[in-house]
Each structure stands twice: as structure tokens, then as C-alpha cells.
Design an enzyme around this catalytic site. Sequence first.
Site, PDB file in Angstrom:
ATOM      1  N   PRO A  90       0.888  -0.826   0.061  1.00 32.80           N
ATOM      2  CA  PRO A  90       0.004   0.217  -0.417  1.00 32.80           C
ATOM      3  C   PRO A  90       1.069   1.760   0.159  1.00 32.80           C
ATOM      4  O   PRO A  90       0.477   2.131  -0.768  1.00 32.80           O
ATOM      5  CB  PRO A  90      -0.998   0.384   1.419  1.00 32.80           C
ATOM      6  CG  PRO A  90      -1.143  -1.397   1.491  1.00 32.80           C
ATOM      7  CD  PRO A  90       0.262  -1.842   1.109  1.00 32.80           C
ATOM      8  N   GLU A 117       2.229  -9.363   8.276  1.00 28.35           N
ATOM      9  CA  GLU A 117       2.209  -7.861   8.490  1.00 28.35           C
ATOM     10  C   GLU A 117       2.881  -6.900   7.531  1.00 28.35           C
ATOM     11  O   GLU A 117       2.469  -5.970   7.533  1.00 28.35           O
ATOM     12  CB  GLU A 117       2.453  -7.273   9.737  1.00 28.35           C
ATOM     13  CG  GLU A 117       1.547  -8.139  10.550  1.00 28.35           C
ATOM     14  CD  GLU A 117      -0.367  -7.280  11.336  1.00 28.35           C
ATOM     15  OE1 GLU A 117      -0.181  -6.350  10.820  1.00 28.35           O
ATOM     16  OE2 GLU A 117      -0.913  -8.779  11.049  1.00 28.35           O
ATOM     17  N   ARG A 155      -1.160  -8.186 -21.338  1.00 27.05           N
ATOM     18  CA  ARG A 155      -2.635  -8.408 -22.801  1.00 27.05           C
ATOM     19  C   ARG A 155      -2.130  -7.010 -23.419  1.00 27.05           C
ATOM     20  O   ARG A 155      -3.085  -6.608 -24.754  1.00 27.05           O
ATOM     21  CB  ARG A 155      -3.347  -8.008 -21.936  1.00 27.05           C
ATOM     22  CG  ARG A 155      -4.245  -6.543 -21.179  1.00 27.05           C
ATOM     23  CD  ARG A 155      -5.530  -6.894 -20.081  1.00 27.05           C
ATOM     24  NE  ARG A 155      -6.467  -5.901 -21.903  1.00 27.05           N
ATOM     25  CZ  ARG A 155      -6.278  -4.889 -22.599  1.00 27.05           C
ATOM     26  NH1 ARG A 155      -5.442  -4.059 -22.037  1.00 27.05           N
ATOM     27  NH2 ARG A 155      -7.482  -5.046 -23.148  1.00 27.05           N
ATOM     28  N   ASP A 170      -8.037   0.903 -26.235  1.00 25.46           N
ATOM     29  CA  ASP A 170      -8.805   0.858 -24.462  1.00 25.46           C
ATOM     30  C   ASP A 170      -9.429   2.680 -23.848  1.00 25.46           C
ATOM     31  O   ASP A 170      -8.329   2.872 -24.214  1.00 25.46           O
ATOM     32  CB  ASP A 170      -7.504   0.208 -24.173  1.00 25.46           C
ATOM     33  CG  ASP A 170      -8.125  -1.378 -24.369  1.00 25.46           C
ATOM     34  OD1 ASP A 170      -8.790  -1.688 -23.909  1.00 25.46           O
ATOM     35  OD2 ASP A 170      -6.637  -2.068 -23.343  1.00 25.46           O
TER      36      ASP A 170
HETATM   37  N1  4HQ Z   1      -0.883  -5.205   0.340  1.00 29.14           N
HETATM   38  N2  4HQ Z   1      -2.191  -3.004  -3.149  1.00 29.14           N
HETATM   39  C1  4HQ Z   1       0.901  -7.126   1.012  1.00 29.14           C
HETATM   40  C2  4HQ Z   1      -1.752  -5.081  -0.042  1.00 29.14           C
HETATM   41  C3  4HQ Z   1      -1.231  -3.948  -1.509  1.00 29.14           C
HETATM   42  C4  4HQ Z   1      -2.005  -2.925  -1.726  1.00 29.14           C
HETATM   43  C5  4HQ Z   1      -1.290  -5.396   1.840  1.00 29.14           C
HETATM   44  C6  4HQ Z   1       0.275  -5.403   0.311  1.00 29.14           C
HETATM   45  C7  4HQ Z   1      -0.582  -6.613   3.293  1.00 29.14           C
HETATM   46  C8  4HQ Z   1       1.113  -8.293   3.238  1.00 29.14           C
HETATM   47  N3  4HQ Z   1      -0.246  -4.433  -2.527  1.00 29.14           N
HETATM   48  N4  4HQ Z   1       0.438  -6.866   2.655  1.00 29.14           N
HETATM   49  N5  4HQ Z   1      -3.384  -2.018  -1.867  1.00 29.14           N
HETATM   50  O1  4HQ Z   1      -3.072  -3.787   0.238  1.00 29.14           O
HETATM   51  O2  4HQ Z   1      -1.047  -3.732  -3.694  1.00 29.14           O
END
Ligand code: 4HQ
Length: 247
Positions: A90, A117, A155, A170
Site C-alpha cells: 500500500p 503484517e 495483454r 482501450d
Molecule cells: N497489501 N496494493 C501486502 C496490499 C496491497 C495493495 C497489504 C500488500 C498486505 C502483506 N498491495 N501486504 N493495496 O494491500 O498492493
Amino acid sequence: MRIDVVSLFPEWIAGLREYGVVGRGLRESRPALNTWNPRDRADNASGRVDDRPYGGGPGMVMDAPTLARTLDAVAAARGDDRAPVILLSPQGHRFDQAWAERLAAGPGFVLCCGRYEGVDQRFIDARVDVQLSIGDVVLSGGELPAMMIIDAVARLLDGVLGDARSAVQDSFSTGLLDHPHYTRPDAALGRAVPEVLLSGDHARIARWREKQALGATWLHRPDLLDRLTLSAEQERLLAEFISERGE
Ligand code: 4HQ
């Protein structure tokens, strides 16, 4: 192109081979897809790849040495290309069509999927080139984001889509949302097909589609319009869409 994925659920990733046009491309190595399970490189008999967080708190953290050993094996198998190591997180840059196009133009990449985590920061600092996020949502692992990225990139490669025009037309490649689509029958659910699409007048159809694409973008994603400079013709079509909307 070669894509490697480091994941505790490699069979899930490999399932991409089973479905759709991207599945066919992957089966034919366009791109070549390889999966790596960190559990295979755990340094303990029980296959543990995580441990409790220093400083306390809930959950577990994937350990840096196991992930680094896994990446060493990936690097050895790939040989020495400059494929970036990508961590799904994230905290990453937002993955979008521009990223898909950038990745599709390169030699491939290595996707690392965290679980629990997350992963030890030292692995990120030492071995990850870029972090990508699929959006502001918390998932239980990086696998679904990795699969999204593989789909979006694959793709774009030559020979994966049946018709090369599909990728060019697209949404987001044009910078606009798509226009509406219709197929037979010509009356369905009590609604007719817009008359222009039955006219056989290709120039008029193209103008109508461009107007609908501009209108849909104006209605639903005005932020996308802000990033574009519309041609005089596009400005005129959008003005028409807006004025016809009130009627
Ligand atoms: N993660 N975009 C991996 C995500 C996520 C996202 C949370 C990544 C948990 C372990 N990854 N961890 N949004 O939510 O890529």
C-alpha cells in the site's frame, strides 16, 4: 519477456495460465511466468518464513534472509538482465496504465508478494527497486495485486490480444473512458440500439463514439479530463454532449 513471482501461494498465481487470452499467452510463454515459494528456502525444518515483530505487536513479519535467498535463486535463473524487483505494498506508487506500458516495454520483472503484517524493512531497503500499490485498500497479501499487474502487462504484449486495435482503443490508452457497446438483438430489455450504430455511416459512428467517450469521462472521471488537452473537435463534441444532456 519473463515474469517471476515470489509468493507463498504459487499455485494461485499459476492459475492465471488457465483463463482467457492472457492464460493462452502465458501457456505459450508470452510472457514466460515462473513462481518461487520462499518456503522452499526456509532455514528451518518446519518451513517457517516469518517471525514475531521486534518491538512487539500483533501478527508476523516475513523474514529478510529467506526472501533474499529466494531472490538470489530468481536472479540466478534469470541471468543478468536488469529486471526490477517490485514489492506489492500500500506504500507503493499507484499502479496504472502508464506503469503497465512501462513494464511491458522492458525485459520483465520480479514481483514479491508479502503476507501477514508485511516484510522485514531490511529486505525492502536492500533488494526492492520499486513498490507498487493497486489502490487505497488493505488486502491480506500481494498476490491479487501481482495478478492484476501480470494481466495488465501481458495483454499489451504482441500476439496476446486477438486484434492489435483492442489495446490501442482501450480506455486509459486514449486517456478517456470507453464509449458504450451494443450487440444483437437490436431491441433488448425494451430498449433500442442507438440509431447511429445501425446507419452504416462510419464517420458518423466514430464521431458518436468519441462524443460518448468524452461525455462518460466528463460525467464519471472529470479528473482524467483535467490531464488532457482536447482538440477543437473534441471540445465541440463534449459541448454537444453536455447541451444534449439537458434535453
Ligand atoms: N497489501 N496494493 C501486502 C496490499 C496491497 C495493495 C497489504 C500488500 C498486505 C502483506 N498491495 N501486504 N493495496 O494491500 O498492493
